[in-house]
Write a protein that holds these residues in place. Structure first.
Motif, mmCIF file in Angstrom:
data_model
loop_
_atom_site.group_PDB
_atom_site.id
_atom_site.type_symbol
_atom_site.label_atom_id
_atom_site.label_comp_id
_atom_site.label_asym_id
_atom_site.label_seq_id
_atom_site.Cartn_x
_atom_site.Cartn_y
_atom_site.Cartn_z
ATOM 1 N N ALA A 164 48.173 1.437 22.042
ATOM 2 C CA ALA A 164 48.340 2.641 22.507
ATOM 3 C C ALA A 164 50.365 3.348 21.925
ATOM 4 O O ALA A 164 49.017 4.125 22.296
ATOM 5 C CB ALA A 164 49.611 1.792 24.128
ATOM 6 N N ILE A 165 50.532 2.912 21.306
ATOM 7 C CA ILE A 165 51.783 3.857 20.738
ATOM 8 C C ILE A 165 51.229 4.507 19.313
ATOM 9 O O ILE A 165 51.359 5.024 19.305
ATOM 10 C CB ILE A 165 52.745 2.530 20.153
ATOM 11 C CG1 ILE A 165 53.167 2.090 21.383
ATOM 12 C CG2 ILE A 165 53.660 3.024 18.925
ATOM 13 C CD1 ILE A 165 53.978 0.398 21.126
ATOM 14 N N THR A 166 49.608 4.177 19.148
ATOM 15 C CA THR A 166 48.669 4.786 18.067
ATOM 16 C C THR A 166 48.286 5.860 18.778
ATOM 17 O O THR A 166 47.833 7.004 18.317
ATOM 18 C CB THR A 166 48.073 3.570 17.859
ATOM 19 O OG1 THR A 166 48.566 3.229 17.031
ATOM 20 C CG2 THR A 166 46.700 4.972 16.290
ATOM 21 N N SER A 167 47.297 5.475 20.043
ATOM 22 C CA SER A 167 47.023 6.752 20.767
ATOM 23 C C SER A 167 47.731 7.811 21.032
ATOM 24 O O SER A 167 47.514 9.261 21.606
ATOM 25 C CB SER A 167 45.975 6.177 22.057
ATOM 26 O OG SER A 167 45.369 4.779 20.731
ATOM 27 N N LEU A 168 48.744 7.208 21.905
ATOM 28 C CA LEU A 168 49.345 8.039 22.809
ATOM 29 C C LEU A 168 50.744 9.023 22.067
ATOM 30 O O LEU A 168 50.418 10.056 22.231
ATOM 31 C CB LEU A 168 50.065 7.272 23.875
ATOM 32 C CG LEU A 168 49.518 6.882 25.264
ATOM 33 C CD1 LEU A 168 50.548 6.318 26.213
ATOM 34 C CD2 LEU A 168 48.730 7.702 25.842
ATOM 35 N N PRO A 169 51.158 8.675 20.958
ATOM 36 C CA PRO A 169 51.577 9.736 20.270
ATOM 37 C C PRO A 169 51.452 10.491 19.306
ATOM 38 O O PRO A 169 51.595 12.220 19.402
ATOM 39 C CB PRO A 169 52.666 8.874 19.886
ATOM 40 C CG PRO A 169 52.892 7.809 20.410
ATOM 41 C CD PRO A 169 51.257 7.620 20.789
ATOM 42 N N GLY A 170 50.003 10.516 18.908
ATOM 43 C CA GLY A 170 48.811 11.335 18.710
ATOM 44 C C GLY A 170 48.350 12.627 19.144
ATOM 45 O O GLY A 170 48.106 13.150 18.938
ATOM 46 N N ALA A 171 47.869 11.360 20.833
ATOM 47 C CA ALA A 171 47.437 13.004 21.312
ATOM 48 C C ALA A 171 48.296 13.802 22.187
ATOM 49 O O ALA A 171 48.516 15.050 22.082
ATOM 50 C CB ALA A 171 46.607 12.289 22.671
ATOM 51 N N ILE A 172 49.848 13.164 22.111
ATOM 52 C CA ILE A 172 50.603 14.026 22.876
ATOM 53 C C ILE A 172 51.121 15.437 21.890
ATOM 54 O O ILE A 172 51.592 16.212 22.028
ATOM 55 C CB ILE A 172 51.863 13.183 23.272
ATOM 56 C CG1 ILE A 172 51.029 12.932 24.259
ATOM 57 C CG2 ILE A 172 52.860 13.985 23.399
ATOM 58 C CD1 ILE A 172 52.315 11.276 25.219
ATOM 59 N N PHE A 173 51.704 14.610 20.664
ATOM 60 C CA PHE A 173 52.773 15.035 19.507
ATOM 61 C C PHE A 173 51.345 16.487 19.001
ATOM 62 O O PHE A 173 51.974 17.158 18.176
ATOM 63 C CB PHE A 173 53.702 14.862 18.710
ATOM 64 C CG PHE A 173 54.532 13.406 19.780
ATOM 65 C CD1 PHE A 173 55.829 14.320 20.097
ATOM 66 C CD2 PHE A 173 53.935 12.427 19.408
ATOM 67 C CE1 PHE A 173 56.478 14.293 20.734
ATOM 68 C CE2 PHE A 173 55.748 11.669 20.488
ATOM 69 C CZ PHE A 173 56.379 12.685 20.968
ATOM 70 N N ALA A 174 50.109 16.205 19.377
ATOM 71 C CA ALA A 174 49.304 17.158 18.454
ATOM 72 C C ALA A 174 49.366 18.790 18.965
ATOM 73 O O ALA A 174 48.846 19.571 18.344
ATOM 74 C CB ALA A 174 48.016 16.377 18.643
ATOM 75 N N TYR A 175 49.693 18.676 20.387
ATOM 76 C CA TYR A 175 49.871 20.040 21.114
ATOM 77 C C TYR A 175 51.198 20.735 19.906
ATOM 78 O O TYR A 175 51.253 21.310 19.955
ATOM 79 C CB TYR A 175 50.690 20.168 22.143
ATOM 80 C CG TYR A 175 49.414 19.199 23.121
ATOM 81 C CD1 TYR A 175 48.270 20.595 23.786
ATOM 82 C CD2 TYR A 175 48.975 17.716 23.312
ATOM 83 C CE1 TYR A 175 47.252 19.628 24.843
ATOM 84 C CE2 TYR A 175 48.371 18.043 24.247
ATOM 85 C CZ TYR A 175 46.840 18.452 24.617
ATOM 86 O OH TYR A 175 46.197 17.876 25.548
#
Length: 746
Positions: free
Chosen positions: A641-652
């Motif tokens: 989760a910690i790998t996936s969520l920040p990667g998708a959120i902060f890609a914006y």
């Protein structure tokens, strides 16, 4: 005079013939053969008329002694017309019209039939003229009036006036095993009903034409339904026989055999267990079973359908094989969904490997139809299986993809989140802990997920991923609310990281930390299952389309811009892993915007997560299970989760934001983990699962594409990790023997 009255009424059965379908079929087939070889017949009669008939008429005319002038001109015309046919046999598309010849012969008969005619056809010396000319007339009709003569000789259109009797004969033929191969004759004859119409009554043409079209359509529908029924029985029988060969049935057979050996000594009558394959043993050739009759019916119907490629009725062309194709699609579509054995009350469903084996068995049975009918069964099977990869089929009903998606998202993952099921990194599946009736590994094992990917395909895996991302989006929405509620405290933690006294006082004011961890664990469980499905899809595609898959991987790896996400959609559809899941990125779009406030909220989320994650060390169910390579409460899913969520959120917010926020999270987490012992005043309150949390921190770095081992060692001593691994594997978490044996992978 009226016929004498009889005491007995006529019985319709006395006038029915069981071999009538064969007679009708032979007539229709003979008519088809005559039409097919019309050119050969035309050339034959042309040669016959120019050779034999011309010479015969010449001899007959020369033998007539007394002949008036008008009759002489007509007979000379007969001979000249036949003589001119010499050499026209092989002309391309010749157009002959012997109507004038036939009218001259009719005029000749009128002249010789009057009273006191000079030339009489009844005289002995003129007796051969009439038979010769009658033969010429018939032969001429075989050349220029072939179709009308064929209809005149083989017409069965009068049966349109005996509709009920004709339909009864059709139903009787359908039940007669020896005559079912001739059943196609009934719709063929129905197509000839318009031959019974007359130009003197044109209004009946529409009614008879409609009846002919409807009758042909009705009969072909019944034939196709019968083929579907028979083929469905054969396919179901074969599928049941294949089910007997399952490995799971071997234990029951062994138990029955063992019980039979024990009771044999006591002389107790016990039924000997039957083995798979015994149904194929025959004592004599005459002995038949139900499968034999069903197969014979299928062969007969297939021969009938394949015999006439098309049937024409009132400017409508019917193709029997196309009727068969549509019904076979309905048959396969209906049985494919029933193979799931889904029970909505108990939430029981068949394993994907079982469904795949049943589909392959059913497809093998359906393919046997190609031995008897010239039909493209691959097109039928592909059309149905492609529909099963979509949420709804062509009829708007649920498919295999929708059924499995609903079960995995609403049943399995909820059971995992409720506890009792652990995600095993070593076995790459979810495993039920202890003795339970439901075994999660039977549905999440890599082999089962590969079978699922083979059944629902990339479209189905994408649909499953979209539903999983919807659940992740719902959890992220609640997580955002928790961060907003603790926004002031998190700001204080971020500002006073270097002030221990203020830092620890603010930590105590943070609320809903357990709720945050629980929701993040749920996100991790969902994303871990998502990764398993992608691995399974990639394995299936590497076997089926290795060249296409290698091209996709090569395209993604050799992009000029390494940070570009152009190929991510294509790669993730083929199961190729990406740093940021495109489906997750699209699902979180509604939760993120590019404003400064929103960016601050998600930055504080990483602080919130880094501060509260070490609290797991105080929970007894956070122990590390070496044989699962995971934590008992699925805390290791936090790494996903910690790998996936920040990667998708902060890609914006830019490429550097992902690495910066992950570094900040690592700093907060490592500093809090190393000071866990100082936060407890009593020894009994000391963290029990400190080593397990050390391993979790190492796992986060291992999973993340934005963190490195060097960065971890700069924040957290590697010696602590080495000691934690040694402690966990030398002294694993103790459980009772029964549960430990059930959890052992082998």
């Amino acid at each position: 005079m009226a016929p004498p009255k009889s005491k007995h009424r006529p019985n319709p059965d006395d006038y029915s013939d069981s071999a009538l379908p064969e007679l009708l079929f032979n007539i229709a087939q003979l008519k088809t053969l005559v039409n097919k070889h019309h050119r050969v017949i035309l050339n034959y009669y042309l040669r016959y008329m120019s050779g034999f008939d011309a010479q015969l008429m010449r001899n007959v005319v020369m033998g007539i002694q007394v002949c008036p002038e008008e009759e002489s001109l007509l007979m000379t015309s007969f001979v000249d017309t036949l003589a001119r046919l010499q050499g026209k046999e092989n002309a391309e598309r010749p157009e002959f019209d012997f109507q004038a010849l036939r009218l001259d012969w009719f005029r000749f008969q009128c002249l010789t039939s009057v009273n006191k005619a000079a030339l009489s056809l009844k005289d002995n010396e003129n007796g051969s003229l009439a038979p010769a000319m009658n033969g010429v007339v018939v032969h001429s009709k075989m050349v220029d009036n072939f179709q009308e003569l064929l209809i005149e000789q083989t017409d069965l259109s009068f049966m349109c006036f005996f509709y009920r009797q004709f339909e009864n004969e059709f139903n009787r033929c359908m039940k007669n095993l020896s005559q079912v191969r001739y059943i196609i004759a009934f719709p063929v004859i129905r197509g000839e009903f318009l031959n019974s119409t007359s130009p003197f009554c044109p209004e009946e043409r529409i009614n008879i034409g409609d009846r002919a079209v409807n009758s042909v359509n009705h009969f072909l529908e019944l034939i196709a339904k019968e083929v579907k029924l028979v083929l469905g029985q054969l396919s179901s029988d074969r599928m049941n026989l294949d089910d007997q060969l399952k490995v799971a049935n071997a234990s029951s057979y062994y138990n029955q055999t063992h019980a039979h050996k024990l009771t044999k000594k006591k002389a107790v009558a016990v039924q000997t267990p039957s083995q798979p394959g015994e149904e194929s043993y025959r004592r004599t050739r005459e002995e038949t079973v139900r499968v034999d009759s069903v197969l014979q019916t299928l062969v007969g119907l297939s021969f009938s359908v394949n015999c006439f490629p098309s049937i024409t009725a009132w400017e409508h062309t019917f193709v029997p094989r196309e009727y068969l194709v549509s019904h076979l699609e309905d048959l396969f579509m209906k049985h494919v969904v029933s193979m799931l054995s889904y029970n909505s009350e108990t939430q029981e469903i068949a394993r994907p490997s079982e469904v795949l084996a049943r589909i392959e068995s059913y497809m093998a049975s359906l393919r046997t139809l190609e031995l008897y009918v010239n039909i493209d069964m691959t097109r039928v099977l592909t059309a149905v299986l492609l529909q099963e990869t979509q949420p709804l089929d062509s009829k708007g009903e649920s498919t295999i993809a929708s059924a499995y998606t609903g079960w995995y998202t609403n049943t399995l993952l909820k059971r995992v989140a409720a506890g009792g099921i652990c995600y095993s990194r070593s076995r790459r599946c979810f495993v039920s802990k202890g003795v339970h009736a439901f075994k999660a590994e039977e549905f999440t094992d890599l082999r089962e997920l590969e079978a699922l990917a083979a059944v629902i395909g990339p479209y189905g895996i994408r649909f499953l991923g979209e539903k999983l991302m919807d659940q992740v989006s719902g959890q992220v929405k609640e997580i955002k609310k928790l961060v907003v509620a603790n926004q002031d405290s998190l700001h204080a933690l971020h500002s006073n990281r270097d002030k221990p006294e203020i830092y620890y006082e603010v930590i105590k004011k943070v609320k809903s930390s357990e709720d945050l961890l629980a929701r993040t664990v749920i996100v991790g469980i969902i994303m871990a299952f998502r990764k398993l499905t992608l691995v399974a899809l990639n394995n299936v595609l590497s076997q089926r389309v290795p060249f296409i898959l290698s091209s996709i991987v090569d395209f993604k790896q050799n992009l000029p811009d390494k940070t570009s996400t152009v190929a991510d959609q294509m790669a993730i559809a083929a199961g190729v892993p990406c740093d940021v899941d495109p489906l997750l990125y699209s699902a979180l779009r509604s939760q993120c915007d590019k404003s400064k406030e929103d960016h601050m909220i998600w930055s504080l989320y990483m602080v919130f997560l880094g501060v509260t994650l070490p609290d797991l060390a105080f929970k007894p169910d956070s122990t590390y299970l070496p044989f699962f390579e995971g934590h008992e409460n699925n805390a290791h899913c936090l790494a996903v989760a910690i790998t996936s969520l920040p990667g998708a959120i902060f890609a914006y917010y830019g490429d550097k934001e992902q690495k910066d926020r992950m570094k900040e999270f690592l700093v907060f987490t490592s500093s809090r983990i190393m000071t866990l012992a100082k936060e407890t005043e009593k020894e009994k309150d000391a963290p029990k699962a400190r080593e397990a949390i050390y391993l979790l921190l190492d796992l986060i770095v291992e999973e993340s594409p934005f963190l490195t081992r060097d960065l971890l060692e700069s924040c957290f001593p590697y010696a602590l990790l080495r000691d934690a691994y040694s402690t966990v594997y030398k002294n694993p978490a103790t459980t009772n023997r029964k549960q430990r044996d059930s959890e052992t992978p082998f």
